[in-house]
Write a protein that holds these residues in place. Structure first.
Motif, PDB file in Angstrom:
ATOM      1  N   PRO A  52      -8.964   4.772   3.017  1.00  0.00           N
ATOM      2  CA  PRO A  52      -9.628   3.473   3.215  1.00  0.00           C
ATOM      3  C   PRO A  52     -10.974   3.385   2.496  1.00  0.00           C
ATOM      4  O   PRO A  52     -11.502   4.402   2.029  1.00  0.00           O
ATOM      5  CB  PRO A  52      -9.809   3.405   4.735  1.00  0.00           C
ATOM      6  CG  PRO A  52      -9.701   4.796   5.222  1.00  0.00           C
ATOM      7  CD  PRO A  52      -8.938   5.593   4.218  1.00  0.00           C
ATOM      8  N   GLN A  53     -11.502   2.172   2.466  1.00  0.00           N
ATOM      9  CA  GLN A  53     -12.773   1.944   1.759  1.00  0.00           C
ATOM     10  C   GLN A  53     -13.919   2.774   2.321  1.00  0.00           C
ATOM     11  O   GLN A  53     -14.770   3.220   1.592  1.00  0.00           O
ATOM     12  CB  GLN A  53     -13.141   0.459   1.848  1.00  0.00           C
ATOM     13  CG  GLN A  53     -12.416  -0.363   0.823  1.00  0.00           C
ATOM     14  CD  GLN A  53     -12.839  -1.829   0.849  1.00  0.00           C
ATOM     15  OE1 GLN A  53     -13.870  -2.183   1.399  1.00  0.00           O
ATOM     16  NE2 GLN A  53     -12.026  -2.672   0.262  1.00  0.00           N
ATOM     17  N   SER A  54     -13.939   2.935   3.650  1.00  0.00           N
ATOM     18  CA  SER A  54     -14.999   3.762   4.236  1.00  0.00           C
ATOM     19  C   SER A  54     -14.334   4.908   4.979  1.00  0.00           C
ATOM     20  O   SER A  54     -14.190   4.849   6.186  1.00  0.00           O
ATOM     21  CB  SER A  54     -15.834   2.947   5.221  1.00  0.00           C
ATOM     22  OG  SER A  54     -16.014   1.659   4.738  1.00  0.00           O
TER      23      SER A  54
ATOM     24  N   GLY B  41     -11.726 -10.214  -0.957  1.00  0.00           N
ATOM     25  CA  GLY B  41     -11.072 -11.063   0.051  1.00  0.00           C
ATOM     26  C   GLY B  41      -9.735 -11.593  -0.403  1.00  0.00           C
ATOM     27  O   GLY B  41      -9.120 -12.424   0.284  1.00  0.00           O
ATOM     28  N   SER B  42      -9.241 -11.131  -1.580  1.00  0.00           N
ATOM     29  CA  SER B  42      -7.973 -11.693  -2.071  1.00  0.00           C
ATOM     30  C   SER B  42      -6.750 -11.056  -1.395  1.00  0.00           C
ATOM     31  O   SER B  42      -5.630 -11.507  -1.611  1.00  0.00           O
ATOM     32  CB  SER B  42      -7.881 -11.545  -3.591  1.00  0.00           C
ATOM     33  OG  SER B  42      -8.106 -10.200  -3.957  1.00  0.00           O
ATOM     34  N   GLY B  43      -6.973  -9.996  -0.592  1.00  0.00           N
ATOM     35  CA  GLY B  43      -5.859  -9.448   0.187  1.00  0.00           C
ATOM     36  C   GLY B  43      -5.367  -8.085  -0.283  1.00  0.00           C
ATOM     37  O   GLY B  43      -4.329  -7.607   0.183  1.00  0.00           O
TER      38      GLY B  43
ATOM     39  N   SER C  44      -3.534 -19.553  11.554  1.00  0.00           N
ATOM     40  CA  SER C  44      -3.985 -20.636  10.675  1.00  0.00           C
ATOM     41  C   SER C  44      -4.443 -20.143   9.308  1.00  0.00           C
ATOM     42  O   SER C  44      -4.754 -20.938   8.434  1.00  0.00           O
ATOM     43  CB  SER C  44      -5.119 -21.386  11.372  1.00  0.00           C
ATOM     44  OG  SER C  44      -6.039 -20.453  11.857  1.00  0.00           O
ATOM     45  N   LYS C  45      -4.505 -18.821   9.107  1.00  0.00           N
ATOM     46  CA  LYS C  45      -5.118 -18.324   7.875  1.00  0.00           C
ATOM     47  C   LYS C  45      -4.189 -17.329   7.177  1.00  0.00           C
ATOM     48  O   LYS C  45      -4.235 -16.128   7.465  1.00  0.00           O
ATOM     49  CB  LYS C  45      -6.446 -17.638   8.274  1.00  0.00           C
ATOM     50  CG  LYS C  45      -7.430 -17.495   7.160  1.00  0.00           C
ATOM     51  CD  LYS C  45      -8.738 -16.950   7.732  1.00  0.00           C
ATOM     52  CE  LYS C  45      -9.475 -16.124   6.715  1.00  0.00           C
ATOM     53  NZ  LYS C  45     -10.420 -15.223   7.307  1.00  0.00           N
ATOM     54  N   PRO C  46      -3.317 -17.810   6.261  1.00  0.00           N
ATOM     55  CA  PRO C  46      -2.447 -16.870   5.564  1.00  0.00           C
ATOM     56  C   PRO C  46      -3.264 -15.956   4.659  1.00  0.00           C
ATOM     57  O   PRO C  46      -4.141 -16.416   3.933  1.00  0.00           O
ATOM     58  CB  PRO C  46      -1.513 -17.765   4.742  1.00  0.00           C
ATOM     59  CG  PRO C  46      -2.191 -19.072   4.667  1.00  0.00           C
ATOM     60  CD  PRO C  46      -3.129 -19.197   5.817  1.00  0.00           C
TER      61      PRO C  46
ATOM     62  N   SER D 295      -0.433 -12.688   7.919  1.00  0.00           N
ATOM     63  CA  SER D 295      -1.668 -13.343   8.364  1.00  0.00           C
ATOM     64  C   SER D 295      -2.139 -12.681   9.646  1.00  0.00           C
ATOM     65  O   SER D 295      -1.320 -12.312  10.487  1.00  0.00           O
ATOM     66  CB  SER D 295      -1.444 -14.834   8.588  1.00  0.00           C
ATOM     67  OG  SER D 295      -0.483 -15.010   9.578  1.00  0.00           O
ATOM     68  N   TYR D 296      -3.452 -12.478   9.751  1.00  0.00           N
ATOM     69  CA  TYR D 296      -4.009 -11.892  10.979  1.00  0.00           C
ATOM     70  C   TYR D 296      -3.990 -12.932  12.090  1.00  0.00           C
ATOM     71  O   TYR D 296      -3.709 -12.631  13.223  1.00  0.00           O
ATOM     72  CB  TYR D 296      -5.453 -11.421  10.744  1.00  0.00           C
ATOM     73  CG  TYR D 296      -5.560 -10.250   9.789  1.00  0.00           C
ATOM     74  CD1 TYR D 296      -5.337  -8.955  10.217  1.00  0.00           C
ATOM     75  CD2 TYR D 296      -5.892 -10.448   8.448  1.00  0.00           C
ATOM     76  CE1 TYR D 296      -5.435  -7.882   9.340  1.00  0.00           C
ATOM     77  CE2 TYR D 296      -6.001  -9.378   7.571  1.00  0.00           C
ATOM     78  CZ  TYR D 296      -5.774  -8.102   8.023  1.00  0.00           C
ATOM     79  OH  TYR D 296      -5.860  -7.047   7.165  1.00  0.00           O
ATOM     80  N   GLU D 297      -4.347 -14.188  11.741  1.00  0.00           N
ATOM     81  CA  GLU D 297      -4.236 -15.282  12.699  1.00  0.00           C
ATOM     82  C   GLU D 297      -3.382 -16.360  12.054  1.00  0.00           C
ATOM     83  O   GLU D 297      -3.302 -16.447  10.835  1.00  0.00           O
ATOM     84  CB  GLU D 297      -5.588 -15.873  13.127  1.00  0.00           C
ATOM     85  CG  GLU D 297      -6.753 -15.245  12.490  1.00  0.00           C
ATOM     86  CD  GLU D 297      -8.072 -15.922  12.745  1.00  0.00           C
ATOM     87  OE1 GLU D 297      -8.152 -16.916  13.462  1.00  0.00           O
ATOM     88  OE2 GLU D 297      -9.046 -15.441  12.177  1.00  0.00           O
TER      89      GLU D 297
HETATM   90  N1  LIG Z   1      -8.733  -7.317  10.897  1.00  0.00           N
HETATM   91  C1  LIG Z   1      -8.816  -8.530  10.362  1.00  0.00           C
HETATM   92  N2  LIG Z   1      -8.746  -9.611  11.156  1.00  0.00           N
HETATM   93  C2  LIG Z   1      -8.821 -10.863  10.617  1.00  0.00           C
HETATM   94  N3  LIG Z   1      -8.962 -11.100   9.292  1.00  0.00           N
HETATM   95  C3  LIG Z   1      -9.044 -10.053   8.455  1.00  0.00           C
HETATM   96  C4  LIG Z   1      -8.982  -8.708   8.943  1.00  0.00           C
HETATM   97  N4  LIG Z   1      -9.088  -7.874   7.874  1.00  0.00           N
HETATM   98  C5  LIG Z   1      -9.203  -8.650   6.774  1.00  0.00           C
HETATM   99  N5  LIG Z   1      -9.178  -9.947   7.122  1.00  0.00           N
HETATM  100  C6  LIG Z   1      -9.256 -11.087   6.209  1.00  0.00           C
HETATM  101  O1  LIG Z   1      -8.222 -10.942   5.267  1.00  0.00           O
HETATM  102  C7  LIG Z   1      -8.661 -11.370   4.002  1.00  0.00           C
HETATM  103  C8  LIG Z   1      -8.293 -10.309   2.960  1.00  0.00           C
HETATM  104  O2  LIG Z   1      -9.023  -9.129   3.264  1.00  0.00           O
HETATM  105  P1  LIG Z   1      -8.771  -7.800   2.442  1.00  0.00           P
HETATM  106  O3  LIG Z   1      -9.661  -6.755   3.007  1.00  0.00           O
HETATM  107  O4  LIG Z   1      -7.335  -7.520   2.382  1.00  0.00           O
HETATM  108  O5  LIG Z   1      -9.275  -8.240   0.995  1.00  0.00           O
HETATM  109  P2  LIG Z   1      -9.635  -7.364  -0.272  1.00  0.00           P
HETATM  110  O6  LIG Z   1      -9.059  -8.060  -1.426  1.00  0.00           O
HETATM  111  O7  LIG Z   1      -9.256  -5.947  -0.051  1.00  0.00           O
HETATM  112  O8  LIG Z   1     -11.200  -7.512  -0.253  1.00  0.00           O
HETATM  113  P3  LIG Z   1     -12.294  -6.503  -0.816  1.00  0.00           P
HETATM  114  O9  LIG Z   1     -12.074  -6.423  -2.285  1.00  0.00           O
HETATM  115  O10 LIG Z   1     -13.560  -7.218  -0.488  1.00  0.00           O
HETATM  116  O11 LIG Z   1     -12.114  -5.225  -0.100  1.00  0.00           O
HETATM  117  C9  LIG Z   1     -10.129 -11.656   4.103  1.00  0.00           C
HETATM  118  O12 LIG Z   1     -10.298 -13.060   4.147  1.00  0.00           O
HETATM  119  C10 LIG Z   1     -10.547 -11.083   5.433  1.00  0.00           C
HETATM  120  O13 LIG Z   1     -11.478 -11.914   6.057  1.00  0.00           O
END
Ligand SMILES: Nc1ncnc2c1ncn2[C@@H]1O[C@H](COP(=O)(O)OP(=O)(O)OP(=O)(O)O)[C@@H](O)[C@H]1O
Length: 712
Positions: A558-560, A514-516, A490-492, A486-488
């Protein structure tokens, strides 16, 4: 709470950790804000209450978070200081409550503009969300003080520049001696030559003085030269150390700080340099000049000199009275500048989007508003400084007038010669100027302290231990065991991830935005460390491997991806240590289907790309980045949405080429299931968990999430 426990926030998002720092100081512990940010997992948005609770617990405090109303402050059992969660100017903010009585709540606000103040209960109630954190030291709590690198450590660097310091001091000493000689010349003319109407020696004296003043100019030039050299050397040492440190900071740092906050600290460095060189000059020179000119002035007239000394305490009081205000205005100015930098950088980075959304005017107005805020803060600072300067000037003129008045009476009563009075007056400036420098040093040091604090907040963040990349014997399966992240607090983001990626296999990770998925990939290159669980490369835990070897083993696209200014060839072989043959480059470009595009360019591989490669199409940039990844010697390649800008035919061509690479493990992170379909192993992620895995046919037959995604 003792006033000395007050801690000012360094950046906008530091209010939570600065409040916690005050609580900790109250219990005898001192920690840098950078460390507290790490422990509380502060992000660009700030710190969550849960983050503060976790950090405090890790440092040995028991914490209770409660939702309360004003009656809390009538309870005699409540232990101060506590942290209150408030809403200030529509922003969430934390402050420390260190006392309360029937009428007032006493608040220490880490925002240096607010600082310590008392608020009426009603005023406080209007901003308080009702949430507060109560602290008591746990039974095993032991106070701890982690050293905060002060300005003093910077002074150590000065020892390396002895020759420039010596140059400045020697040149300035000669200049002072020449000035004393000049004043003596004045006295001799007035007292000796004019009364006796003797012109014989006057010419020789004048010619010698003209020659001496020529030397004076030469030494002035030398002093400025050595001073500039000293400033430059210090500046390059401190600035480069900062830049080098920033480059080596972990990804976590960059994902939690605004770019402007990082870059604005460069301009703060000048304040430190100014204070350092001024202090050295004052220590070695001003004090010496004051003593020498003071002695000569005393020799000229002890009475006039005593009158001069009378002004010194007044000078000191004037400086002291302004000190606190300067510190506050300076901090405000620096923070405002950091915000301005962030805004401009953000807009320039997203200029395309800004134009498409026609936001130029709106965003410009934001910048304009922030710029005016900075100008206003700068004006407040300059106004205060000019006001102080005006008082100092008035004191100086006042002193000269008093000296002339007193001196004239002494001349009238024949207790002093006119020449001595004129010489005294001429030399007085050389006594007052170093005196002013010494006294105003305090302001410069104060500013430098604030700048140094801001610099330290970055310098205290631990650099990544990249290590060496010797051990490369971990080619094999990648095993992810019970990983959470988790980055923070409260939010796994990732929960209980279990996955084995077979050596040389091809895997697709799919799932909703956003699934991680990207976060999981970033754990594999150790941008972040799992908060729970373990990742193994061929049975070796990642935390036991050097970052350098991990990143040589796994290449994450990375994506970009970024293309840098330079030729296409330079971009392709970037980051590869061993020599790469033309054939290898051609092959990689052919697999990435960019070869033909490059051949059509007049300079082919030698074509220059500008910053961000704006002359290339989005798809061309992606294909170049894929070719770069293919050239890398890494055994595991991760492509995060790397073909999202390509047409389906080109995408299919590239994916087919990649699937034919036998001797590498390849992971595709993709939204498009057309990619997943052609890969044997598919992992489906939802809300931070792996919900399904298998091949395309199995997953369709499951009739679950993959099936739904496929049938959209
Ligand atoms: N640096 C960060 N700080 C805080 N939260 C983050 C950070 N990077 C990603 N998140 C959060 O982590 C969650 C997962 O993000 P992640 O980029 O891993 O998803 P993803 O499945 O790759 O998404 P996408 O398909 O849109 O690229 C998201 O809710 C995002 O808001």
């Amino acid at each position: 709470m003792n006033y000395s426990y007050y801690v000012a926030q360094v950046d906008e998002t530091d209010c939570g950790v600065a409040s916690l720092a005050m609580i900790l100081r109250n219990y005898g512990s001192v920690y840098p804000l950078a460390k507290l940010r790490d422990l509380a997992r502060t992000t660009k948005q700030g710190t969550t209450a849960l983050g503060l609770v976790k950090a405090a617990k890790k440092l040995g405090l028991d914490v209770t978070a409660i939702q309360a109303d004003l009656e809390l402050f009538d309870d005699e059992e409540v232990k101060y200081p506590l942290i209150a969660h408030v809403v200030k100017e529509d922003l969430l903010h934390y402050c420390v409550v260190f006392k309360a009585d029937k009428e007032y709540i006493y608040v220490a606000d880490s925002d240096p503009v607010a600082k310590v103040k008392k608020m009426s209960r009603k005023e406080f109630d209007q901003i308080w969300s009702g949430i507060c954190l109560l602290f008591t030291p746990a039974s095993n709590y032991t106070p701890k003080k982690e050293p905060l690198a002060g300005l003093l450590s910077m002074f150590r660097d000065l020892a390396n520049y002895k020759k420039y310091i010596l140059g400045v001091v020697s040149a300035a000493t000669v200049i002072t001696l020449i000035s004393i000689l000049g004043s003596y010349y004045l006295q001799v003319i007035v007292d000796r030559f004019i009364p006796t109407k003797d012109t014989s020696g006057l010419g020789i004296l004048a010619v010698s003085l003209v020659i001496i003043y020529l030397f004076n100019s030469v030494f002035n030039y030398l002093r400025d030269f050595f001073l500039t050299k000293l400033d430059q050397q210090l500046s390059s040492k401190i600035s480069l150390r900062y830049i080098q440190h920033v480059y080596k900071l972990p990804m976590h740092f960059f994902s939690t700080r605004k770019t402007g906050e990082i870059t604005s600290r460069f301009s703060d460095i000048n304040k430190i340099i100014d204070a350092l060189s001024s202090t050295v000059i004052s220590m070695f020179l001003d004090v010496g000049v004051m003593v020498i000119t003071g002695a000569v002035l005393y020799f000229y007239s002890s009475r006039l000199f005593l009158t001069t000394l009378f002004v010194i305490p007044i000078y000191i009081i004037v400086i002291y009275l302004f000190n606190k205000r300067f510190a506050k205005l300076d901090q405000e100015q620096m923070e405002s500048n950091a915000l301005l930098n962030s805004l401009i950088i953000e807009d320039l980075k997203g200029i395309e989007t800004l134009k498409v959304l026609q936001l130029e005017k709106k965003r410009y107005r934001n910048v304009e508003k922030q710029f005016h805020d900075f100008l206003n803060k700068n004006l407040s600072y300059v106004k205060t400084r000019s006001f102080q300067d005006a008082i100092k000037l008035w004191l100086q003129y006042g002193l000269v007038t008093i000296v002339l008045y007193q001196g004239a009476s002494l001349v009238i009563h024949s207790e002093l010669s006119l020449g001595v009075l004129m010489a005294f007056n001429a030399l007085l400036a050389f006594f007052l100027s170093p005196l002013q420098s010494i006294i105003s040093l305090q302001v410069k040091l104060q500013e430098a302290k604030v700048a140094n604090n801001r610099l330290n907040e970055v310098l205290q963040v631990d650099m990544e231990e990249v290590g060496t990349s010797k051990n490369k014997n971990f080619i094999g399966d990648i095993v992810i065991k019970n990983v959470d992240y988790s980055y923070e607090y409260s939010k796994p983001i990732l929960q209980s991830i279990n996955l084995t990626i077979k050596n040389n296999s091809k895997l697709a990770i799919v799932g909703l935005s956003g699934s991680g998925k990207s976060t999981l990939a970033k754990l594999l290159v150790r941008f972040y460390a799992p908060t729970q669980g373990e990742i193994n490369f061929n049975y070796q835990p990642l935390n036991e491997l050097s970052l350098s070897s991990i990143r040589q083993y796994v290449h994450y696209l990375p994506q970009s991806p970024q293309l840098f200014s330079g030729t296409i060839r330079e971009n392709l072989v970037m980051g590869i240590d061993q020599s790469v043959s033309e054939e290898e480059i051609n092959n990689a470009c052919k697999k990435a289907l960019i070869y033909d595009d490059i051949q059509k360019m007049p300079l082919r591989y030698e074509t220059k790309l500008d910053e961000g490669a704006t002359a290339l199409s989005g798809g061309q940039k992606q294909r170049l980045a894929i070719a770069r990844t293919l050239l890398s010697p890494a055994h595991v390649l991760i492509f995060d949405e790397s073909t999202s800008n390509l047409d389906p035919i080109t995408e299919k061509g590239i994916v087919d080429n990649l699937l034919q690479v036998q001797d590498k493990t390849i992971i595709f992170i993709a939204h498009r299931l057309s990619i997943a379909k052609r890969v044997n192993n598919i992992v489906v992620m939802n809300n931070g968990r792996i919900t399904e895995s298998g091949n395309h046919q199995d997953l369709l037959a499951n009739h679950q999430e993959y099936y739904q995604l496929w049938n959209i």
